[in-house]
Design an enzyme around this catalytic site. Structure first.
Site, PDB file in Angstrom:
ATOM      1  N   TYR A 166       0.865  -1.185   0.000  1.00 30.63           N
ATOM      2  CA  TYR A 166       0.000   0.000   0.000  1.00 30.63           C
ATOM      3  C   TYR A 166       0.902   1.236   0.000  1.00 30.63           C
ATOM      4  CZ  TYR A 166      -4.156  -2.736   1.451  1.00 30.63           C
ATOM      5  OH  TYR A 166      -5.206  -3.619   1.520  1.00 30.63           O
ATOM      6  N   ARG A 201       6.301   3.007   9.339  1.00 31.59           N
ATOM      7  CA  ARG A 201       5.327   2.265  10.152  1.00 31.59           C
ATOM      8  C   ARG A 201       3.930   2.507   9.582  1.00 31.59           C
ATOM      9  NH1 ARG A 201       6.775   1.602  15.477  1.00 31.59           N
ATOM     10  NH2 ARG A 201       4.862   0.390  15.673  1.00 31.59           N
ATOM     11  N   ARG A 202       3.748   2.025   8.375  1.00 29.06           N
ATOM     12  CA  ARG A 202       2.484   2.254   7.690  1.00 29.06           C
ATOM     13  C   ARG A 202       1.353   1.495   8.349  1.00 29.06           C
ATOM     14  NH1 ARG A 202       4.412   2.000   1.523  1.00 29.06           N
ATOM     15  NH2 ARG A 202       6.459   2.414   2.404  1.00 29.06           N
ATOM     16  N   SER A 203       1.701   0.438   9.098  1.00 31.30           N
ATOM     17  CA  SER A 203       0.630  -0.338   9.717  1.00 31.30           C
ATOM     18  C   SER A 203      -0.102   0.509  10.759  1.00 31.30           C
ATOM     19  CB  SER A 203       1.183  -1.618  10.344  1.00 31.30           C
ATOM     20  OG  SER A 203       2.224  -1.319  11.219  1.00 31.30           O
ATOM     21  N   ALA A 246      -2.489   2.509   8.766  1.00 25.08           N
ATOM     22  CA  ALA A 246      -3.607   1.673   8.328  1.00 25.08           C
ATOM     23  C   ALA A 246      -4.570   1.410   9.481  1.00 25.08           C
ATOM     24  CB  ALA A 246      -3.085   0.351   7.758  1.00 25.08           C
TER      25      ALA A 246
END
Ligand code: FAD
Ligand code: SF4
Ligand code: SF4
Lengths: 539, 109
Positions: free
Chosen positions: A226, A261-263, A266
């Site tokens: 993503y 730290r895209r999580s 998200a």
């Protein structure tokens, strides 16, 4: 009506090497095949030079001079991120080939900048300029280009070897057939029509065509890339968010959120909007940023937002296997697939060999497209030569199924199928944060969609390219989730909430394939230099 | 999404029809191309780069239509702004030579 597609061709051509897809991988393949003396035809769904994700964006390249220390650092840098599935031998090959080919670009006249020590700087390529140059170079090398001509199915001879492809010109309706001795799939990855920058031509067509000819996939569980973009825009470029602060709507900072730290982003997006402001970039940096990636600023300038001083909402857009690492399995250094006469390159081929299970965004992807493209072109030309005289006069048949053959007269609701597959692969709670139950339920619905595609028929030939895209997306999603269910651990980009740890016993590739019956099996790593460490980074 | 084909600027060369990756335009005899499949537009801005007379405008919103006013766009310099930014067009030089990615990567952690 459907069978006419394989009998009634207004454009009937022959080639030594057919290249399907005209992004970086396809153009490098076409160039190297033509330079080896082959007669080459390249077909593209769009226009070779503007289409694909490289043309629309900027490309950092894994260009590392042959200095042992620098190369060692380059190789070591993402091994743990990739969950120790990459292969150092392949990394060396890619680093060498990319270095040579990027220098070639300079000779061809790509206007590389010089750095502040006055040395040429070759780690970045601006997409429009790069791909315009590649088009010119392959034309000079004698490659015949068919633009606006999506391939719809592969041709196979009596022995099962791939022998070209058929397709249609989407503007004139002209049907074409190219009979070729070898064929290269360079159709890019699959981003499921998410409108991520330049990605809507990338619907997994090459995977579907290859699978219909019997090819296998690898690493399809690592397909959930993503990219960060402004919520309203298509521009998924993450580099500059390195200097961003991420906040809730009220302006308080989201703990732990960053471009790495895209999580966290998200997770937050599941509950509420996320805002960003690129406020950590110093004044001098801001000017450099504009010069480095002019298209990053385009949506902001047009929307009247100053991203350095004003907060703006962001989202994560699915880039699937475009920046994920899965794709057609490569069986040897020639970039051959497991089917004779068929080669794969770029995002269409698995990139686990150099990236393992984590995206090679920002450098490896572009390098992989260049080098796998170059090798596949060279090998395909050699293969054709090795066939010698008896190569002509083969009986060939199209092996495409969905949309091209049909069992009933039920009409296909293509758009509904596309929305239904998007509903399984876009949501973060399904694809980013995976669970056994979620994957199983999604797969049930995807299998149902496949059946629906199988049992219905297109109403007009005009619809065929879109129907084939829909079928390719459903097939891709099924390989993705079937592989994801098999990987009962968290490794690389595959984040499994039920199995949050990396499991040393699962340090293997997952091979998948099949159309009506999807299968998955594990395959040990080839690498002699298996990593000592068993601890993977969770990203 | 693509929002404008300027009637006054367009020279009917049909380059945009040919180069749009997602086949958004249709050619029309003796007239500027039409935006025939707007919802297929992937907001990649490539048509703007290839239009020789800055007759196209791609709005930044990629998922919804917006209305634009040609005179205003021209006034604030947005028609053809991307082509200008990257130094494409008559008597311009590509700004790829001024790419400062090296400055940025130097400061990456
Ligand atoms: C916004 C963005 C930024 C990126 N930045 C970087 C970066 O900085 N560094 C990096 O290493 N990587 C980056 N990447 C990834 C990189 O761009 C890709 O890995 C690379 O372009 C892949 O090249 P390719 O030739 O395999 O595929 P593509 O460039 O996607 O080309 C595939 C081609 O196949 C054609 N095609 C598809 N289906 C068919 C069909 N049925 N028939 C005929 N033709 C077909 C398409 O029209 C297209 O031209 C980025 C990706 C995105 C989306
Ligand atoms: S490229 Fe520009 S000038 Fe040519 S037809 Fe399209 S809009 Fe008109
Ligand atoms: S922005 Fe891209 S997809 Fe949209 S019309 Fe222009 S070239 Fe086509």
């Amino acid at each position: 009506m459907l069978k006419t597609l394989t009998t009634d061709f207004e454009l009937d051509l022959e080639a030594d090497v057919l290249v399907i897809g005209g992004g970086p991988a396809g153009t490098w393949a076409a160039w190297s095949a033509a330079s080896s003396g082959a007669r080459v035809i390249l077909v593209d769904k769009g226009y070779c030079g503007t289409t694909g994700c490289a043309a629309a964006s900027g490309n950092g390249v894994w260009y590392v001079p042959p200095d042992p220390e620098a190369r060692e650092t380059a190789k070591a840098s993402r091994e743990s991120l990739g969950g120790f599935l990459s292969d150092r031998n392949w990394m060396d090959r890619v680093l060498n080939q990319t270095y040579t080919n990027v220098n070639q670009l300079a000779e061809w006249g790509y206007p590389f900048p010089t750095d502040d020590e006055g040395k040429p700087y070759r780690r970045s390529l601006q997409g429009p300029e790069y791909m315009r140059l590649m088009r010119r170079q392959i034309q000079r090398a004698g490659v015949k280009i068919l633009d606006n001509s999506p391939a719809l199915e592969l041709l196979v001879d009596d022995d099962g070897a791939v022998a070209g492809a058929t397709g249609v010109n989407r503007q004139t309706g002209t049907k074409w057939i190219v009979r070729s001795q070898s064929t290269i799939i360079a159709t890019g990855g699959c981003a499921f029509l998410s409108k991520a920058l330049g990605c809507n031509v990338l619907t997994g067509d090459g995977y579907l065509m290859a699978a219909e000819a019997g090819a296998e996939m690898s690493g399809m569980e690592f397909s959930n890339a993503y990219g960060i973009s402004p919520a309203f825009s298509s521009v998924t470029k993450t580099l500059f968010y390195n200097w961003a602060t991420f906040t809730y709507e009220d302006g308080t900072i989201i703990p732990g959120a960053s471009s790495h730290r895209r999580s966290v982003i998200a997770q937050t997006l599941l509950q509420q909007p996320v805002y960003a402001i690129i406020d950590k970039a110093a004044e001098s940096m801001r000017a450099s940023m504009r010069l480095a990636q002019p298209n990053f600023f385009l949506p902001f300038d047009r929307a009247g937002i100053d991203p350095f001083t004003q907060r703006f909402p962001v989202t994560l857009r699915l880039e699937g296997t475009v920046r994920g690492t899965g794709g057609i399995r490569i069986v040897d250094e020639s970039c051959a697939s497991s089917v004779r006469g068929l080669y794969a390159a770029g995002d269409a081929a698995t990139r686990e060999l150099i990236c393992g299970g984590f995206t090679g965004g920002g450098s490896h992807n572009a390098a992989w497209a260049i080098s796998s493209g170059y090798w596949s072109g060279k090998s395909a030309a050699e293969y054709t030569r090795s066939l010698g005289e008896h190569k002509t006069q083969r009986q060939v048949k199209g092996v495409g199924e969905v949309g091209l053959q049909s069992g009933s007269a039920r009409t296909l609701a293509t758009n509904e199928i596309i929305q239904a597959v998007q509903a399984e692969v876009f949501p973060y709670e399904k694809n980013y944060f995976r669970t056994e139950q979620g994957l199983t339920e999604s797969l049930g619905r995807l299998n149902h969609l496949w059946q629906e595609l199988r049992n219905s028929q297109v109403t007009s030939e005009k619809e065929l390219p879109r129907v084939r895209e829909a079928a390719a997306m459903v097939a891709t999603a099924r390989w993705m989730y079937s592989s994801a269910i098999e990987r009962k651990e968290t490794r690389g980009m595959h984040k499994h909430l039920d199995y949050p740890e990396l499991d040393a016993n699962q340090q293997h590739h997952l091979i998948s394939g099949g159309l009506d019956h999807v299968w998955v099996k594990s395959q040990p790593l080839n690498s002699k230099e298996k990593s000592e460490s068993k601890i993977g980074a969770l990203v | 999404m693509i929002e404008l084909v300027s009637e006054s600027r367009c020279i009917k060369c049909n380059i945009c029809v040919n180069i749009c990756p997602t086949n958004v335009f249709d050619r029309v005899p003796d007239a500027p191309p039409t935006i025939a499949r707007q919802s297929d537009c992937q907001t990649c801005y490539m048509c703007e780069l290839y239009c020789p007379v800055d007759a196209l405008y791609v709005a930044p919103e990629s998922d919804m239509q917006t209305s634009v006013n040609e005179a205003e766009l021209a006034e604030v310099g947005l028609l053809g702004s991307y082509r200008e930014n990257i130094g494409w067009g008559h008597k311009r030089t590509s700004t790829a030579k001024a790419d400062q990615t090296f400055q940025i990567l130097k400061q990456m952690k």
